[in-house]
Every structure is written in structure tokens, then in C-alpha cells.
Scaffold this active site. Structure first.
Site, PDB file in Angstrom:
ATOM      1  N   CYS A   1       0.774  -1.025   0.007  1.00 11.78           N
ATOM      2  CA  CYS A   1      -0.110  -0.256   0.063  1.00 11.78           C
ATOM      3  C   CYS A   1       0.846   1.347   0.146  1.00 11.78           C
ATOM      4  O   CYS A   1       2.065   1.058   0.264  1.00 11.78           O
ATOM      5  CB  CYS A   1      -1.003  -0.023   1.085  1.00 11.78           C
TER       6      CYS A   1
ATOM      7  N   ARG B   1      12.802  -0.023  -3.164  1.00 14.13           N
ATOM      8  CA  ARG B   1      11.853  -0.413  -4.571  1.00 14.13           C
ATOM      9  C   ARG B   1      12.891  -0.068  -5.814  1.00 14.13           C
ATOM     10  O   ARG B   1      13.250   1.084  -6.078  1.00 14.13           O
ATOM     11  CB  ARG B   1      10.680   0.371  -4.539  1.00 14.13           C
TER      12      ARG B   1
ATOM     13  N   ASP C   1      -3.004  -2.441  -2.710  1.00 13.93           N
ATOM     14  CA  ASP C   1      -2.338  -1.291  -3.617  1.00 13.93           C
ATOM     15  C   ASP C   1      -3.195  -0.072  -3.288  1.00 13.93           C
ATOM     16  O   ASP C   1      -3.026   0.899  -4.289  1.00 13.93           O
ATOM     17  CB  ASP C   1      -2.494  -1.861  -4.932  1.00 13.93           C
TER      18      ASP C   1
ATOM     19  N   ASN D   1      -2.944   5.672 -10.528  1.00 15.80           N
ATOM     20  CA  ASN D   1      -3.129   5.694 -11.869  1.00 15.80           C
ATOM     21  C   ASN D   1      -4.072   4.646 -12.559  1.00 15.80           C
ATOM     22  O   ASN D   1      -3.652   4.127 -13.621  1.00 15.80           O
ATOM     23  CB  ASN D   1      -1.664   5.202 -12.456  1.00 15.80           C
TER      24      ASN D   1
END
Length: 289
Positions: A28, A120, A245, A250
Site C-alpha cells: 500500500c 524499490r 495497493d 494511476n
């Protein structure tokens, strides 16, 4: 925010599925709030604010206990919003940061104390600019002694270009969103089976069984994506993670209902043992051990 930005669902349904005690939403994000944590000048999108207060309220509403918050590209390498969220979590959140070579050893150690457990690497070209692989390799070598792992975000058609790089990394590697497969091609397509073979050969590679709303062609309740997640859970039960998420950056058509997304869990992980591993044992081993 961008004029066409789709904000998160204002009133998600209550999921029918009851998560086991201690369940973790392991993917998240938090966005802003912009007045306190400005978005990065180099960002490719400007989202609506999605602060930690709303994330933690959603966690409780959906019946989860903890969060793993992943630094989103709109904040670039400024991890302040992520670190602030962890500081307000009472130990119930861990983080995945985005860093550059300029990060000092002292900064990495401070992030570790704050709850960061990995970095990431984003390879989705529409979201970030290209970072040379030698830079990423040097970052990977620096975080390995901290026992952090690397999260990689890419799209399945590009796996052939990245596989040798991923499999040479010196840490655990967690793949976002099942590698973002092309669902229309089916589980047995050679492109998608390449991903399965990579996990079979490299036990340090994990996968998140997340984001059916991004990949589905037919829409909720995402029947066409379920076989991809179920295969991963069945084949690699000790190397899978799940997350919402939220706040779903987007999205192209509509904000997904987080309750519906939670109700996908028992369809990809039908047994109590699979659900315990997916939602509790695996994320606890990776983020809280």
C-alpha cells in the site's frame, strides 16, 4: 492533483472474507498530504492526497492488523511521508523506500531504525526515468548488510530483458503484482511461464499476488486474474505476499472497491493454511522478524 486523476473509493464495501489474526496488507502507499510532504519535481503524475490516517482507518475497516507501505514514484527519493507514517503506526507498519547512491550510511541506518526493510527498483517506463543498472547494483550491495530486500516493479513483456539482472541481486527479491502478466495470454503462455520458471530456479525471489484490478480485462470480481494468483500460492506458498495497493495510483477507469479486492483472497488462497502463510507468516518473517 492531475485533472484526470481517479481518487480512491470513498466508501468501500465490508469484505465477506475475514482475515486471520495479525493479517498484513503488504503493499500500500501514502501520498502527501502535499502541504506537508510535497510531491517530487520529477514526478510523472500528481495524485490526490492519501495520508496515513486514511490508510490506517481502511486497514482497521477491512480487518487487517499491519501495513507494509511502499514508497510511490510521485514522492521520488524523499521518503519523509513514508517515515512519518511508520512513526505514527505504533509499530504496525514497515516500509519500502526509494533511494539513490547519494544516501549516506547514516541515513540508511536511520531508515532501518524507522522500519524500512527494503528498497524499490521501478522499471515501468511510464512511471520513472531509467536508472543505470550499475547504480542499482551498488545500491543493492549497500543494503544487503542491513538484511533489507529489493522490490522490483516491471511488466511481464519486459522480463526477458531484466531476468539476468534480477537473479544476480544479492538479496531477497520481491516482485510486485505477479510481474504484471498479460492476462489475455493466459497462465500457460510462454511469457508468463518464464516468470514461474524464474521462481522455481531462484528461491530468493518472492511474488506479491496483488492488483487484479490493474490486470483484469473483465473487471470485478476479477475472475480472469484469479488463476495467476492461485498458481503462485499453490507453487510457492512460503514466498507470496498480498496487499491492497491502496490508494490505487494511476487507475484508468474507476477506483476499485477495496472490499471486493479483499474478497479475492480466498479465491487465490482457498485453504486456511494458505491464507495464514500469505497474510501472516510470510510478511511477518520478511518484515517483522
Amino acid at each position: 492533483m492531475d485533472a484526470n486523476w481517479i481518487c480512491f473509493h470513498p466508501s468501500p464495501s465490508k469484505p465477506r472474507f475475514k482475515a486471520p489474526a495479525g493479517a498484513v496488507d503488504a503493499h500500500c502507499h501514502v501520498f502527501g498530504p502535499e502541504h506537508k510532504f510535497p510531491y517530487a519535481p520529477e514526478r510523472k503524475y500528481t495524485p490526490c492526497d492519501a495520508p496515513f490516517e486514511k490508510l490506517f482507518a481502511l486497514r482497521d475497516y477491512l480487518g487487517f492488523d499491519k501495513n507494509v507501505i511502499v514508497q510511490a514514484s510521485c514522492h521520488g527519493k524523499d521518503n519523509a511521508a513514508l517515515i512519518d507514517a511508520m512513526a505514527h503506526s505504533n509499530g504496525r507498519a514497515r516500509g519500502i523506500a526509494v533511494i539513490g547512491e547519494e544516501a549516506s550510511d547514516a541515513e540508511l541506518k536511520a531508515m532501518d531504525r524507522a522500519g524500512v526493510r527494503g528498497v524499490r527498483f521501478n522499471f515501468v517506463k511510464r512511471l520513472v526515468d531509467f536508472t543505470p543498472r550499475d547504480v542499482l547494483e551498488r545500491i543493492a550491495a549497500r543494503i544487503a548488510p542491513l538484511n533489507w530486500h529489493i522490490v522490483v516493479y516491471f511488466e511481464m513483456p519486459d522480463l526477458a530483458d531484466f531476468e539476468a539482472f534480477f537473479t544476480a541481486l544479492p538479496t531477497t527479491v520481491v516482485v510486485d503484482h505477479m510481474g504484471t502478466p498479460t492476462v489475455a495470454k493466459g497462465v500457460d503462455d510462454p511469457e508468463n511461464q518464464r516468470f514461474i520458471r524464474m521462481l522455481e530456479r531462484h528461491r530468493n525471489i518472492w511474488s506479491k499476488v496483488t492488483c487484479p484490478e490493474r490486470m483484469s480485462i473483465v473487471g470485478a470480481p476479477y475472475d480472469d486474474v484469479v488463476p495467476f494468483g492461485r498458481l503462485l500460492v499453490e507453487r510457492f506458498p512460503d514466498r507470496v505476499l498480498w496487499g491492497t495497493d491502496w490508494p490505487h495510483p494511476n487507475m484508468k477507469k474507476e477506483a476499485p472497491d477495496d472490499g471486493v479486492i479483499v474478497d479475492v483472497i480466498p479465491r487465490v488462497a482457498p485453504t486456511a493454511a494458505q491464507q495464514q502463510a500469505l497474510l501472516v507468516d510470510n510478511p511477518m518473517r520478511l518484515y517483522w522478524a
